[in-house]
Design an enzyme around this catalytic site. Structure first.
Site, PDB file in Angstrom:
ATOM      1  N   TYR A 142       0.821  -1.213   0.000  1.00 37.10           N
ATOM      2  CA  TYR A 142       0.000   0.000   0.000  1.00 37.10           C
ATOM      3  C   TYR A 142       0.856   1.265   0.000  1.00 37.10           C
ATOM      4  O   TYR A 142       0.355   2.356  -0.256  1.00 37.10           O
ATOM      5  CB  TYR A 142      -0.951   0.025   1.195  1.00 37.10           C
ATOM      6  N   LYS A 191       3.562 -15.341   2.780  1.00 41.57           N
ATOM      7  CA  LYS A 191       3.449 -16.149   1.551  1.00 41.57           C
ATOM      8  C   LYS A 191       4.880 -16.482   1.129  1.00 41.57           C
ATOM      9  O   LYS A 191       5.321 -16.173   0.010  1.00 41.57           O
ATOM     10  CB  LYS A 191       2.684 -15.327   0.490  1.00 41.57           C
ATOM     11  N   ASP A 223      -2.931 -18.189   2.286  1.00 40.10           N
ATOM     12  CA  ASP A 223      -4.085 -18.879   1.688  1.00 40.10           C
ATOM     13  C   ASP A 223      -4.650 -19.903   2.672  1.00 40.10           C
ATOM     14  O   ASP A 223      -5.868 -20.040   2.839  1.00 40.10           O
ATOM     15  CB  ASP A 223      -3.731 -19.523   0.334  1.00 40.10           C
ATOM     16  N   ASP A 247      -5.141  -6.587   6.177  1.00 42.58           N
ATOM     17  CA  ASP A 247      -6.341  -5.872   5.747  1.00 42.58           C
ATOM     18  C   ASP A 247      -7.441  -6.887   5.424  1.00 42.58           C
ATOM     19  O   ASP A 247      -8.584  -6.796   5.894  1.00 42.58           O
ATOM     20  CB  ASP A 247      -5.974  -5.042   4.494  1.00 42.58           C
ATOM     21  N   ASP A 251     -10.713  -8.371   8.175  1.00 39.64           N
ATOM     22  CA  ASP A 251     -12.128  -8.231   7.811  1.00 39.64           C
ATOM     23  C   ASP A 251     -12.824  -9.591   7.855  1.00 39.64           C
ATOM     24  O   ASP A 251     -13.969  -9.707   8.301  1.00 39.64           O
ATOM     25  CB  ASP A 251     -12.273  -7.625   6.405  1.00 39.64           C
TER      26      ASP A 251
END
Ligand code: ATP
Length: 357
Positions: A142, A191, A223, A247, A251
């Site tokens: 980001y 990852k 994942d 992020d 959620d």
């Protein structure tokens, strides 16, 4: 003790829920001998309307002079037409930057009283879960280099995931310390089978782990983590991950608790000063209708007592009052099941304040 709290009500339901948290803090302060001075500041849409900018200099100054910041929520359809740098949400990035807040702490706990609101299988909900996600907040994709260029097949765009050892180490320390104070289990999500930045992340976290022999450290690929969150959320205690993975996963974690109206969050940096806010947005669809659930913001105030002011008893005093009100069956519309009676925002606030008195 005296504490200065910068208060940013923000937009939509912000003012009603923030004022509930202020009343709760006043009662907790009375019991635990903490004196609060609340100083209101404008940010988001309210600041755009008032001063033409989402984050006025005066607001930054008030935040910098405070011991912590209490925020409602910013944004709403009224300001959606503005260009990116003038949007209300820009205020949040600005405050995080000015205050050096690089760690986002989001608890996701399934309250036993609200098991029926959990969208997971009954046996998973019955087992319950209580986790805290520590998300890196100021680095990664980001904030990395991005741009557009012409490639062999036409226009291309790129965003870069880049982490320094320093950035991983400082978020890692926050996560290990939190794990040490809770269930002594830390899951680091990356990852590393594909991304070089994740391999660095893993190396740094493991190096840090040597300083925390009492904390059980496990790696998990992102994942797999997304699957495990819905399959067996009870296995998570403290989770640490990068900005983008955090992020998305935070959620997901909030959704399995049943309602975003219940979940608090904290953003922290090098100092004890943090920014505390509910995880939900300004809910413009119910603003001004006395329908909002004030609990996420009230629990954010409890987090402030715990993490910024080291007042654990006062934090539990607030959290226990909320639990007792929920145990009595009090529900705002967002957490009520069909047929259950529904309290307004102000009625729910009154119930919690009565419980604290
Ligand atoms: P943002 O992008 O800022 O998160 P959003 O519109 O996507 O904004 P919210 O503002 O969180 O998300 O609202 C999502 C839904 O949840 C809306 O229907 C809203 O009314 C509801 N909601 C959010 N917060 C609360 C709350 N405290 N009490 C009751 N309902 C809420």
């Amino acid at each position: 003790m005296n504490y200065n709290i910068a208060v940013i009500e923000g937009d939509g339901i912000g003012p009603e829920i923030v004022n509930a948290a202020i009343e709760v803090l006043k009662l907790a302060g009375k019991k635990y001998k903490a004196n609060f001075v609340f100083k209101k500041a404008k940010a988001g849409g309210a600041a755009i309307d008032y001063l033409g900018t989402p984050l006025p200099k005066e607001t930054i100054q008030i935040c910098l002079e405070s011991n912590s910041v209490l925020l409602g929520a910013v944004g709403g359809p009224k300001w959606d037409i503005l260009p990116g740098n003038l949007r209300p949400e820009k205020a949040l990035l600005g405050i995080r930057k000015e205050l050096g807040l690089y760690a986002n702490i989001r608890p996701a706990k399934l309250l036993p009283e609200l098991k029926t609101a959990c969208p997971l299988k009954k046996e998973v909900a019955d087992a319950g879960f209580d986790m805290v996600i520590v998300r890196e907040l100021t680095g990664g994709m980001y904030f990395g280099e991005n741009g557009r260029k012409n490639g062999p097949y036409g226009p291309e765009a790129f965003d870069t995931e880049c982490y320094s050892e320093m950035e991983v180490e400082r978020i890692g320390i926050i996560a290990f310390e939190l794990a040490r104070a809770r269930g002594k289990k830390l899951i680091s999500i990356d990852k590393a089978n594909v991304l070089e930045s994740s391999r660095l992340w893993r190396e740094v976290i493991h190096k840090l782990g040597a300083n925390y022999p009492d904390v059980q450290l496990t790696d998990m690929l992102v994942d797999n983590a997304a699957m495990q969150l819905v399959k067996n959320p009870k296995q998570f205690d403290v989770v640490v991950t990068s900005n983008m993975f955090g992020d998305i996963l935070s959620d997901e974690a909030s959704q399995i608790t049943g309602s975003i109206g219940l979940l608090p969050s904290a953003s922290l940096g090098e100092t004890k000063r943090g920014m505390y806010e509910p995880i939900h947005g300004s809910a413009p669809d119910i603003a001004g209708q006395d329908k909002a659930n004030p609990i996420a913001t009230i629990l954010s105030a409890a987090m402030m007592m715990r993490l910024s002011f080291s007042q654990e008893e006062a934090a539990q005093y607030i959290e226990n009052a909320v639990s007792r009100v929920l145990a009595k069956g009090m529900r705002t519309a967002d957490i009520a099941l069909p047929g259950e009676s529904v309290l307004s925002c102000s009625q729910m606030i009154k119930e919690i304040l009565d419980e604290l008195k």
